[in-house]
Design a protein around this motif. Structure first.
Motif, PDB file in Angstrom:
ATOM      1  N   ALA A   1      -2.162   4.306  -7.698  1.00 34.27           N
ATOM      2  CA  ALA A   1      -3.613   4.150  -7.609  1.00 34.27           C
ATOM      3  C   ALA A   1      -3.991   2.672  -7.574  1.00 34.27           C
ATOM      4  N   ALA A   2      -3.304   1.868  -8.402  1.00 35.81           N
ATOM      5  CA  ALA A   2      -3.581   0.434  -8.439  1.00 35.81           C
ATOM      6  C   ALA A   2      -3.236  -0.211  -7.108  1.00 35.81           C
ATOM      7  N   ALA A   3      -2.103   0.207  -6.533  1.00 38.76           N
ATOM      8  CA  ALA A   3      -1.684  -0.338  -5.243  1.00 38.76           C
ATOM      9  C   ALA A   3      -2.690   0.035  -4.162  1.00 38.76           C
ATOM     10  N   LYS A   4      -3.212   1.245  -4.281  1.00 36.44           N
ATOM     11  CA  LYS A   4      -4.191   1.714  -3.304  1.00 36.44           C
ATOM     12  C   LYS A   4      -5.471   0.865  -3.382  1.00 36.44           C
ATOM     13  N   THR A   5      -5.893   0.577  -4.618  1.00 44.91           N
ATOM     14  CA  THR A   5      -7.072  -0.259  -4.808  1.00 44.91           C
ATOM     15  C   THR A   5      -6.850  -1.641  -4.212  1.00 44.91           C
ATOM     16  N   ALA A   6      -5.677  -2.224  -4.490  1.00 47.48           N
ATOM     17  CA  ALA A   6      -5.380  -3.570  -4.006  1.00 47.48           C
ATOM     18  C   ALA A   6      -5.373  -3.607  -2.486  1.00 47.48           C
ATOM     19  N   ALA A   7      -4.968  -2.496  -1.871  1.00 49.29           N
ATOM     20  CA  ALA A   7      -4.869  -2.458  -0.410  1.00 49.29           C
ATOM     21  C   ALA A   7      -6.202  -2.135   0.259  1.00 49.29           C
ATOM     22  N   LEU A   8      -7.214  -1.801  -0.519  1.00 47.03           N
ATOM     23  CA  LEU A   8      -8.537  -1.521   0.045  1.00 47.03           C
ATOM     24  C   LEU A   8      -9.009  -2.723   0.868  1.00 47.03           C
ATOM     25  N   THR A   9      -9.597  -2.430   2.004  1.00 45.32           N
ATOM     26  CA  THR A   9     -10.054  -3.528   2.854  1.00 45.32           C
ATOM     27  C   THR A   9     -11.459  -3.242   3.353  1.00 45.32           C
ATOM     28  N   CYS A  10     -12.289  -4.260   3.417  1.00 45.56           N
ATOM     29  CA  CYS A  10     -13.644  -4.082   3.919  1.00 45.56           C
ATOM     30  C   CYS A  10     -13.594  -3.859   5.426  1.00 45.56           C
TER      31      CYS A  10
ATOM     32  N   SER B   1      -9.565  -8.074   1.833  1.00 49.61           N
ATOM     33  CA  SER B   1      -8.900  -7.055   1.021  1.00 49.61           C
ATOM     34  C   SER B   1      -9.361  -7.189  -0.424  1.00 49.61           C
ATOM     35  N   TYR B   2      -9.287  -6.090  -1.162  1.00 47.23           N
ATOM     36  CA  TYR B   2      -9.709  -6.146  -2.569  1.00 47.23           C
ATOM     37  C   TYR B   2      -8.808  -7.109  -3.336  1.00 47.23           C
ATOM     38  N   ASP B   3      -7.554  -7.156  -2.900  1.00 46.84           N
ATOM     39  CA  ASP B   3      -6.601  -8.064  -3.524  1.00 46.84           C
ATOM     40  C   ASP B   3      -7.062  -9.525  -3.391  1.00 46.84           C
ATOM     41  N   ASP B   4      -7.544  -9.871  -2.182  1.00 42.51           N
ATOM     42  CA  ASP B   4      -8.041 -11.242  -1.972  1.00 42.51           C
ATOM     43  C   ASP B   4      -9.298 -11.507  -2.790  1.00 42.51           C
ATOM     44  N   PHE B   5     -10.141 -10.500  -2.902  1.00 41.64           N
ATOM     45  CA  PHE B   5     -11.326 -10.672  -3.743  1.00 41.64           C
ATOM     46  C   PHE B   5     -10.902 -10.976  -5.175  1.00 41.64           C
ATOM     47  N   ARG B   6      -9.876 -10.241  -5.638  1.00 45.38           N
ATOM     48  CA  ARG B   6      -9.401 -10.469  -7.007  1.00 45.38           C
ATOM     49  C   ARG B   6      -8.851 -11.874  -7.168  1.00 45.38           C
TER      50      ARG B   6
END
Lengths: 177, 349
Positions: free
Chosen positions: A70-79, A85-90
């Motif tokens: 689930a965490a990996a899925k969140t990180a891979a979310l992209t606008c 990517s959500y990862d870049d936002f973080r």
């Protein structure tokens, strides 16, 4: 020894930095060292704190495969609009466009609540005719549309209409509870 | 309006008048806004940044409230001019250090400014002298209404104004008040006050902006929370907090006076003497001494100098200001002598 940055004053501060296992040394005068430390402080700024907050939802340490997935899925979310990517936002603490608020709605809902203690705007509204970011409607959206209508009715001094809308809002809020 | 014209005076917000001017130098409200049709500046291409700048410039030119404003493109300015605008609190360090595609709209009295393409597409700022947030909010709100009738904002009713950083989302408003708190510092109570402030979700920083230490006993207090409260409520909360701090500072001043008035008089008059007669002086020393002189005026110890003069000096003794006044680049030593001579001239030493 002279300062590595300005090359003029005597170096009195010796700084050792380790970046990606590479050690580098810097010799600085007091003034340049002070500036450098301000820069370093700013680098460890909001983005780091935000990243920490954005991570707080996902538990660290012993995670089940399901949680990790689930965490990996969140990180891979992209606008879909700006490709952030959500990862870049973080990492950087900055969103890329208005649409990011839709793409990461679930995550931001929680994050905004952590930052502000609320995830519901109670301030100024703008005229509905303007191009605004459209979000999928849900119950809460109805409430905020009503609040916007209320502001508009008050603004145009249509108090009868405003009273009707106010009662609708109260009804909805009661149902919410 | 030419940038060089600004040199001969300082902004209206430093005139040293308005409610509680003996402790509150100025009030400021800032609103962050983004356009719905472009990505936020950090995701914009060079071409898109230029388009945003052009779109906002066009809207600005159609608004009565901004009729007499200067409209600057930061990349057209040299490094001293950029620094000069930062020193005057008209734009941020970030805005100056990466000038590509960035703009600044500026009213003649420096009450009002708009930073274009900083972290958000634009940020409006209004400054007033003294504790005057309510009036400041009225001005900025009217300006925001005018701009929103020309531009499509990134806005979502549930979350308000959408900003690049989620710490600004919602009202996207930051209200700040600049306070001079020498007595709380001298009676060692300031840390207690600052801790209380941060517990209440307010931020404090120095006179010279974000990331700077408090110097000259100046503290800028602003709201951290921008979502979940109306703008009026946020302003009321800041006002309430600031009035309490003012009360604390007044009590501390009273205590200093009762404890040892001769010592206080000596410290203040020595500071004034040094400023009036020094020939070489660093900015740090100047700031500390000016702070004492300002306190001396408030306590009726000094009467031949005004708040306005001292407020202005805090601004004018900074590096880019000295270089603009002198009309050429100055090294550190030259600045220290120029600074001293400027102070002597202003204080009639």
């Amino acid at each position: 020894m002279q300062c590595d940055i300005c090359g003029k004053k005597k170096a009195t501060v010796h700084l050792t930095e380790i970046v990606d296992q590479q050690m580098s040394e810097m010799h600085l005068c007091e003034e340049c060292a002070r500036q450098k430390s301000v820069q370093m402080e700013q680098q460890f700024g909001l983005a780091d704190l935000l990243a920490g907050l954005a991570d707080m939802g996902s538990k660290t340490g012993t995670t089940t495969n399901k949680e990790a997935a689930a965490a990996a899925k969140t990180a891979a979310l992209t606008c879909a609009k700006c490709n952030l990517s959500y990862d870049d936002f973080r990492k950087f603490g900055r969103l890329g466009c208005g649409h990011c608020y839709i793409s990461f709605k679930e995550q931001l809902d929680a994050l905004l609540k952590k930052i502000h203690g609320s995830n519901h705007h109670l301030g100024k509204m703008i005229a509905k005719t303007k191009k605004t970011v459209a979000l999928p409607k849900n119950k809460k959206d109805d409430l905020s549309t009503l609040r916007q209508d209320l502001q508009e009715a008050i603004h145009s001094e249509d108090f009868e209409k405003a009273a009707l809308i106010r009662d609708k809002i109260r009804d909805l809020e009661k149902k919410d509870k | 309006m030419r940038l060089d014209d600004l040199i001969n005076h300082t902004g209206e917000w430093l005139k040293g008048t308005g409610p509680y001017a003996h402790i509150v130098t100025s009030s400021r409200v800032r609103l962050a806004r983004n356009l719905s049709s472009f990505p936020f500046p950090n995701k914009c291409s060079k071409k898109e940044l230029d388009e945003v700048l052009e779109t906002i410039d066009k809207a600005v030119s159609q608004i009565d409230l901004l009729k007499d404003c200067a409209n600057l493109h930061i990349s057209d300015l040299d490094s001293v001019d950029r620094q000069f605008l930062v020193e005057r609190h008209l734009m941020s360090h970030d805005h100056a250090s990466n000038p590509e595609g960035k703009g600044l709209v500026l009213s003649k009295e420096e009450i009002l400014s708009v930073m274009i393409n900083e972290e958000d597409h634009f940020r409006i700022q209004v400054m007033q002298s003294g504790l005057n947030l309510t009036e400041t909010w009225k001005i900025i709100n009217a300006l925001d209404d005018a701009l929103s009738s020309k531009l499509g904002y990134a806005f979502y009713p549930e979350w308000g104004f959408l900003t690049a950083c989620p710490t600004n989302t919602g009202t996207a408003m930051r209200g700040s008040v600049m306070l001079h708190l020498p007595a709380l510092v001298m009676t060692k109570q300031i840390n207690k006050v600052l801790t209380a402030i941060s517990k209440l979700s307010f931020a404090s920083r120095g006179f010279y902006g974000e990331g700077t230490q408090a110097s000259g006993n100046f503290y800028q207090i602003s709201n951290q929370v921008s979502l979940g409260h109306s703008e009026e409520d946020i302003i009321q909360n800041i006002n309430g907090l600031i009035k309490q701090i003012i009360e604390q500072e007044e009590q501390a001043r009273q205590a200093l006076q009762l404890q040892n008035r001769p010592m206080l008089e000596d410290k203040i008059c020595r500071s004034y003497g040094l400023l009036k007669h020094a020939h070489i002086i660093s900015s740090q020393e100047t700031i500390e001494l000016l702070s004492m002189v300002r306190l001396g005026i408030d306590m009726g110890i000094l009467s031949d100098v005004s708040h306005k003069t001292i407020n202005q000096l805090f601004l004018m003794i900074q590096p880019a200001h000295l270089q603009k006044i002198e009309g050429k680049k100055l090294n550190a030593f030259e600045r220290d002598t120029k600074r001293a001579s400027l102070i002597r001239q202003k204080l009639g030493g």
